[in-house]
Design a protein around this motif. Structure first.
Motif, PDB file in Angstrom:
ATOM      1  N   TRP A  97      -0.803  10.645  -2.815  1.00  0.00           N
ATOM      2  CA  TRP A  97      -1.966  10.752  -3.897  1.00  0.00           C
ATOM      3  C   TRP A  97      -1.488  10.819  -5.188  1.00  0.00           C
ATOM      4  CZ3 TRP A  97      -6.454   9.122  -4.976  1.00  0.00           C
ATOM      5  CH2 TRP A  97      -7.217   9.788  -6.067  1.00  0.00           C
ATOM      6  N   LEU A  98      -0.388  11.655  -5.410  1.00  0.00           N
ATOM      7  CA  LEU A  98       0.231  11.938  -6.837  1.00  0.00           C
ATOM      8  C   LEU A  98       0.805  10.488  -7.209  1.00  0.00           C
ATOM      9  CD1 LEU A  98       1.951  15.542  -6.520  1.00  0.00           C
ATOM     10  CD2 LEU A  98      -0.404  14.937  -7.729  1.00  0.00           C
ATOM     11  N   LYS A  99       1.165   9.695  -6.224  1.00  0.00           N
ATOM     12  CA  LYS A  99       2.071   8.611  -6.784  1.00  0.00           C
ATOM     13  C   LYS A  99       0.926   7.539  -7.134  1.00  0.00           C
ATOM     14  CE  LYS A  99       5.201   5.064  -4.730  1.00  0.00           C
ATOM     15  NZ  LYS A  99       6.135   4.514  -3.616  1.00  0.00           N
ATOM     16  N   PHE A 100      -0.156   7.612  -6.689  1.00  0.00           N
ATOM     17  CA  PHE A 100      -1.273   6.831  -7.097  1.00  0.00           C
ATOM     18  C   PHE A 100      -1.907   7.278  -8.314  1.00  0.00           C
ATOM     19  CE2 PHE A 100      -5.957   5.970  -7.325  1.00  0.00           C
ATOM     20  CZ  PHE A 100      -6.001   4.490  -7.436  1.00  0.00           C
ATOM     21  N   ILE A 101      -2.231   8.389  -8.351  1.00  0.00           N
ATOM     22  CA  ILE A 101      -2.891   8.849  -9.533  1.00  0.00           C
ATOM     23  C   ILE A 101      -2.453   9.261 -10.681  1.00  0.00           C
ATOM     24  CG2 ILE A 101      -3.131  11.463  -8.965  1.00  0.00           C
ATOM     25  CD1 ILE A 101      -6.058   9.258  -9.884  1.00  0.00           C
ATOM     26  N   LEU A 102      -0.992   9.429 -10.775  1.00  0.00           N
ATOM     27  CA  LEU A 102      -0.536  10.093 -11.996  1.00  0.00           C
ATOM     28  C   LEU A 102      -0.401   9.017 -13.144  1.00  0.00           C
ATOM     29  CD1 LEU A 102       2.591  12.298 -10.683  1.00  0.00           C
ATOM     30  CD2 LEU A 102       0.499  13.092 -11.853  1.00  0.00           C
ATOM     31  N   PRO A 103       0.046   7.789 -12.810  1.00  0.00           N
ATOM     32  CA  PRO A 103      -0.238   6.731 -13.816  1.00  0.00           C
ATOM     33  C   PRO A 103      -1.677   6.784 -14.441  1.00  0.00           C
ATOM     34  CG  PRO A 103       1.114   5.950 -12.057  1.00  0.00           C
ATOM     35  CD  PRO A 103       0.295   7.215 -11.530  1.00  0.00           C
ATOM     36  N   LEU A 104      -2.603   6.822 -13.731  1.00  0.00           N
ATOM     37  CA  LEU A 104      -3.955   6.827 -14.235  1.00  0.00           C
ATOM     38  C   LEU A 104      -4.320   8.066 -14.962  1.00  0.00           C
ATOM     39  CD1 LEU A 104      -6.976   5.504 -14.545  1.00  0.00           C
ATOM     40  CD2 LEU A 104      -7.533   6.382 -12.058  1.00  0.00           C
ATOM     41  N   MET A 105      -3.941   9.057 -14.464  1.00  0.00           N
ATOM     42  CA  MET A 105      -3.984  10.510 -15.170  1.00  0.00           C
ATOM     43  C   MET A 105      -3.439  10.525 -16.545  1.00  0.00           C
ATOM     44  SD  MET A 105      -3.099  14.239 -13.458  1.00  0.00           S
ATOM     45  CE  MET A 105      -3.525  15.778 -14.306  1.00  0.00           C
ATOM     46  N   GLY A 106      -2.126   9.798 -16.627  1.00  0.00           N
ATOM     47  CA  GLY A 106      -1.696   9.797 -17.873  1.00  0.00           C
ATOM     48  C   GLY A 106      -2.544   8.942 -19.044  1.00  0.00           C
ATOM     49  N   ILE A 107      -2.882   7.779 -18.528  1.00  0.00           N
ATOM     50  CA  ILE A 107      -3.953   6.663 -19.125  1.00  0.00           C
ATOM     51  C   ILE A 107      -5.051   7.594 -19.826  1.00  0.00           C
ATOM     52  CG2 ILE A 107      -5.113   4.653 -18.999  1.00  0.00           C
ATOM     53  CD1 ILE A 107      -2.992   3.568 -17.056  1.00  0.00           C
ATOM     54  N   ILE A 108      -5.809   8.156 -18.777  1.00  0.00           N
ATOM     55  CA  ILE A 108      -6.938   8.905 -19.169  1.00  0.00           C
ATOM     56  C   ILE A 108      -6.587  10.144 -19.807  1.00  0.00           C
ATOM     57  CG2 ILE A 108      -8.848  10.409 -18.157  1.00  0.00           C
ATOM     58  CD1 ILE A 108      -9.165   7.385 -17.552  1.00  0.00           C
ATOM     59  N   GLY A 109      -5.476  10.780 -20.003  1.00  0.00           N
ATOM     60  CA  GLY A 109      -4.978  11.820 -20.732  1.00  0.00           C
ATOM     61  C   GLY A 109      -4.951  11.339 -22.186  1.00  0.00           C
ATOM     62  N   VAL A 110      -4.242  10.368 -22.354  1.00  0.00           N
ATOM     63  CA  VAL A 110      -4.028   9.513 -23.874  1.00  0.00           C
ATOM     64  C   VAL A 110      -5.670   9.123 -24.322  1.00  0.00           C
ATOM     65  CG1 VAL A 110      -2.894   7.977 -24.962  1.00  0.00           C
ATOM     66  CG2 VAL A 110      -1.834   8.967 -23.299  1.00  0.00           C
ATOM     67  N   PHE A 111      -5.964   8.755 -23.613  1.00  0.00           N
ATOM     68  CA  PHE A 111      -7.505   8.286 -23.983  1.00  0.00           C
ATOM     69  C   PHE A 111      -8.227   9.401 -24.687  1.00  0.00           C
ATOM     70  CE2 PHE A 111     -11.796   7.847 -22.196  1.00  0.00           C
ATOM     71  CZ  PHE A 111     -12.459   6.807 -23.418  1.00  0.00           C
ATOM     72  N   SER A 112      -8.184  10.341 -23.732  1.00  0.00           N
ATOM     73  CA  SER A 112      -9.217  11.482 -23.912  1.00  0.00           C
ATOM     74  C   SER A 112      -8.560  12.082 -25.375  1.00  0.00           C
ATOM     75  CB  SER A 112      -9.226  12.441 -22.621  1.00  0.00           C
ATOM     76  OG  SER A 112      -9.717  11.923 -21.450  1.00  0.00           O
ATOM     77  N   ILE A 113      -7.288  12.556 -25.460  1.00  0.00           N
ATOM     78  CA  ILE A 113      -6.900  13.100 -26.633  1.00  0.00           C
ATOM     79  C   ILE A 113      -7.291  12.328 -27.847  1.00  0.00           C
ATOM     80  CG2 ILE A 113      -4.869  13.848 -27.743  1.00  0.00           C
ATOM     81  CD1 ILE A 113      -3.727  14.731 -25.193  1.00  0.00           C
ATOM     82  N   ALA A 114      -7.042  11.136 -27.727  1.00  0.00           N
ATOM     83  CA  ALA A 114      -7.481  10.002 -28.768  1.00  0.00           C
ATOM     84  C   ALA A 114      -8.854  10.242 -29.085  1.00  0.00           C
ATOM     85  CB  ALA A 114      -7.031   8.770 -28.538  1.00  0.00           C
ATOM     86  N   MET A 115      -9.892  10.051 -28.121  1.00  0.00           N
ATOM     87  CA  MET A 115     -11.136  10.295 -28.513  1.00  0.00           C
ATOM     88  C   MET A 115     -11.400  11.477 -29.094  1.00  0.00           C
ATOM     89  SD  MET A 115     -12.754   7.517 -27.362  1.00  0.00           S
ATOM     90  CE  MET A 115     -14.579   7.732 -27.126  1.00  0.00           C
ATOM     91  N   LEU A 116     -10.726  12.520 -28.614  1.00  0.00           N
ATOM     92  CA  LEU A 116     -11.159  13.779 -29.212  1.00  0.00           C
ATOM     93  C   LEU A 116     -10.847  14.062 -30.687  1.00  0.00           C
ATOM     94  CD1 LEU A 116      -9.827  16.381 -26.598  1.00  0.00           C
ATOM     95  CD2 LEU A 116     -12.238  16.275 -27.647  1.00  0.00           C
ATOM     96  N   VAL A 117      -9.849  13.280 -31.121  1.00  0.00           N
ATOM     97  CA  VAL A 117      -9.369  13.231 -32.359  1.00  0.00           C
ATOM     98  C   VAL A 117     -10.387  12.641 -33.312  1.00  0.00           C
ATOM     99  CG1 VAL A 117      -7.650  12.359 -34.105  1.00  0.00           C
ATOM    100  CG2 VAL A 117      -6.796  13.302 -31.802  1.00  0.00           C
ATOM    101  N   ILE A 118     -10.886  11.269 -32.740  1.00  0.00           N
ATOM    102  CA  ILE A 118     -11.942  10.550 -33.344  1.00  0.00           C
ATOM    103  C   ILE A 118     -13.286  11.517 -33.412  1.00  0.00           C
ATOM    104  CG2 ILE A 118     -13.453   8.774 -33.156  1.00  0.00           C
ATOM    105  CD1 ILE A 118     -11.285   7.194 -31.553  1.00  0.00           C
ATOM    106  N   SER A 151       0.824  -1.020   0.004  1.00  0.00           N
ATOM    107  CA  SER A 151      -0.014   0.116  -0.140  1.00  0.00           C
ATOM    108  C   SER A 151       0.771   1.082  -0.018  1.00  0.00           C
ATOM    109  CB  SER A 151      -0.791  -0.007   1.331  1.00  0.00           C
ATOM    110  OG  SER A 151      -1.386   1.313   1.423  1.00  0.00           O
ATOM    111  N   ILE A 152       0.450   2.197  -0.899  1.00  0.00           N
ATOM    112  CA  ILE A 152       1.270   3.432  -0.722  1.00  0.00           C
ATOM    113  C   ILE A 152       1.185   4.305   0.420  1.00  0.00           C
ATOM    114  CG2 ILE A 152       1.091   5.884  -1.864  1.00  0.00           C
ATOM    115  CD1 ILE A 152       0.241   4.493  -4.600  1.00  0.00           C
ATOM    116  N   VAL A 153       0.044   4.074   1.363  1.00  0.00           N
ATOM    117  CA  VAL A 153       0.049   4.505   2.628  1.00  0.00           C
ATOM    118  C   VAL A 153       0.313   3.578   3.665  1.00  0.00           C
ATOM    119  CG1 VAL A 153      -1.472   6.374   1.826  1.00  0.00           C
ATOM    120  CG2 VAL A 153      -2.631   4.235   2.555  1.00  0.00           C
ATOM    121  N   HIS A 154       0.992   2.559   3.488  1.00  0.00           N
ATOM    122  CA  HIS A 154       1.029   1.469   4.455  1.00  0.00           C
ATOM    123  C   HIS A 154       1.461   2.026   5.911  1.00  0.00           C
ATOM    124  CE1 HIS A 154       2.141  -2.194   6.493  1.00  0.00           C
ATOM    125  NE2 HIS A 154       3.292  -1.779   6.557  1.00  0.00           N
TER     126      HIS A 154
END
Length: 506
Positions: A481-502, A272-275
């Protein structure tokens, strides 16, 4: 003899220190970024006229006609103003002017947290009343009894709770912008998640990311996508089907990400990140909880829980349909507190003292909300928000359609840090940004989507938003929180930009 000095372990600063650092940086920006303003137009329903305030502060009146809007290059129907869809002043395109610099020095910086607290007192009162109720319900043993009963029902299927909470809150976020109201859920759900073998991060992710994903991928949220569509001169139904598909996909991505983290934590709590903080967190949320010695979940405790939980659908109705905001929500929960005092069986003195002690536990959370507002006050008084909008709109002129959409999302993320109000950013930016879509052959609903996704994406981490108040409530530091969320933030960011292009190709 040399003394062996033990190396002091670095501790990440508290939420208050993080906010004050950002506050000072915002004040420095008011010296570096040129001050400037757009002329603003507002509809006066009583006199049926438009009032225009130019960058020098001079006020003029114009007839409330479609011809007036067309002459100002505001590509919107007059009905959007007359029916109350657009209530806030909007920026008039091509009217930006630099004005005299208004740097925010030592005194404004010192005063801004005081002004921020005064400006958010309605939210702070709501939080304190909520803390009082939590104290009362805890005192009666209702939460402990409820946790024990729920744990038996969900044994072996604990992640269903994560799915249910995330999906339900995302639904609230996408329909009416459920966000600040979720503060009330942490004291209820945190003990349940911890008792189920998860850590505090899983609980935060389920609640905060449910709200953030729902709000980011808004479908019919009147405070963001509807206002933005109106300000862009289009119907919010344009692009709605696409936004619904994106919402479903983004929610699935988020749940999969939470699932893999949660499974890892249940297998090995040390992962756990907060162990290192979990003992303190468990002490706070499971202070008197012993699964082998829990008070019976009798009719009185069930009734207290029903009264408490029953306030939430009433609150949702009030916010979404009844025109409520924090004063009304505070009144609702104060009424609930009084009812619980009578049901609790506590003496008058014990009930009041318990309520006050519960409120005191959330004073830090309430103050963080006020201090976060101070940052926006400094930037508003420094008059740099319009300048940032002017520069960002200049960047995307004459771009390729797909690149235009992706860059717009990134720019709206940047603007969302400085202007965290979804309705405020929409009414300020859409009259400027939406016409740029016409010049590159992109539909205006793409700009609305880019605005919504950009601001929502930044809300995952922006300290001027709700995240620091959330973390303070559950004793988790911002860096974890940043340690947990930044990878997901990157995934959602790439997903969103791809969807915008579509979306630009549809």
């Amino acid at each position: 003899m040399k003394k062996n000095k033990e190396k002091k372990k670095f501790e990440f600063p508290t939420a208050f220190t993080v906010l004050f650092i950002i506050l000072i940086l915002a004040a420095i920006l008011t010296y570096m970024v040129p001050a400037g303003l757009y002329a603003k137009l507002e509809y006066d329903s009583e006199q049926n006229i438009f009032t225009v305030v130019n960058p020098e502060g001079e006020v003029s009146e114009l007839p409330a006609t479609q011809e007036t809007l067309d002459s100002l290059n505001i590509k919107m129907d007059l009905s959007k103003f007359t029916d109350g869809s657009i209530k806030k002043p909007i920026a008039i395109p091509d009217t930006y002017e630099t004005i005299q610099q208004s740097p925010q020095g030592l005194l404004p910086v010192i005063m801004s947290p005081i002004m921020g607290i005064m400006d958010t007192v309605d939210i702070m009162v709501f939080v304190l009343i909520l803390g009082g109720i939590i104290g009362l319900v805890n005192k009666t043993g209702t939460f402990d009894a409820g946790i024990a009963a729920l744990s038996k029902k969900t044994k072996g299927k604990e992640f269903l709770l994560v799915i249910f909470v995330t999906a339900l809150i995302a639904l609230g976020g996408t329909t009416f912008g459920l966000a600040e109201e979720t503060i009330a859920l942490y004291p209820i759900l945190m003990p349940i998640f911890i008792a189920s073998g998860y850590d505090a991060i899983v609980a935060i992710a389920a609640i905060y990311m449910g709200s953030s994903i729902g709000s980011m991928f808004s479908t019919v949220n009147p405070f963001s996508v509807v206002i933005a569509s109106n300000a862009a001169g289009i119907s919010f139904n344009e692009g709605l089907t696409f936004r619904i598909i994106a919402l479903i996909l983004a929610t699935i991505i988020t749940l999969v990400y939470i699932y893999y983290y949660a499974r890892k934590v249940r297998k090995d709590p040390k992962s756990s990140i907060v162990h290192e903080d979990m003992d303190k967190i468990e002490e706070r949320f499971l202070k008197n909880y012993d699964p082998n010695n829990v008070a019976p979940f009798n009719w009185k405790r069930i009734l207290i829980l029903v009264v408490f939980l029953g306030a939430f659908p009433v609150m949702i109705w009030g916010v979404s349909s009844g025109g409520w905001w924090f004063p009304e929500m505070g009144g609702l929960f104060l009424s609930v507190a009084i009812i619980i005092m009578f049901l609790s069986g506590l003496s008058e003195k014990e009930a009041i003292n318990t309520f006050v002690a519960g409120a005191a536990d959330l004073v830090g959370v309430a103050l963080i909300i006020g201090v976060a507002r101070a940052i926006n006050i400094v930037m508003d008084d420094g008059m740099i928000s319009d300048t940032l909008l002017f520069y960002t709109s200049s960047i995307i002129r004459n771009m390729n359609g797909g690149i235009f959409a992706g860059v717009q999302m990134i720019l709206f993320s940047f603007l969302g840090f400085f202007i965290p109000s979804s309705s405020g950013l929409a009414t300020l930016s859409m009259p400027i940004m939406a016409p740029l879509a016409d010049t590159v052959g992109v539909a205006r609903d793409v700009v609305v989507t880019a605005y919504n996704w950009g601001q929502g994406w930044m809300a995952f981490i922006t300290p001027t938003g709700l995240i620091l108040a959330t973390l303070e409530m559950v004793d988790v530091t911002y860096n974890k929180w940043l340690k947990f969320i930044l990878p997901l933030m990157g995934i959602i960011g790439v997903f969103s930009i791809a969807m915008l292009v579509i979306q630009t190709l549809l």
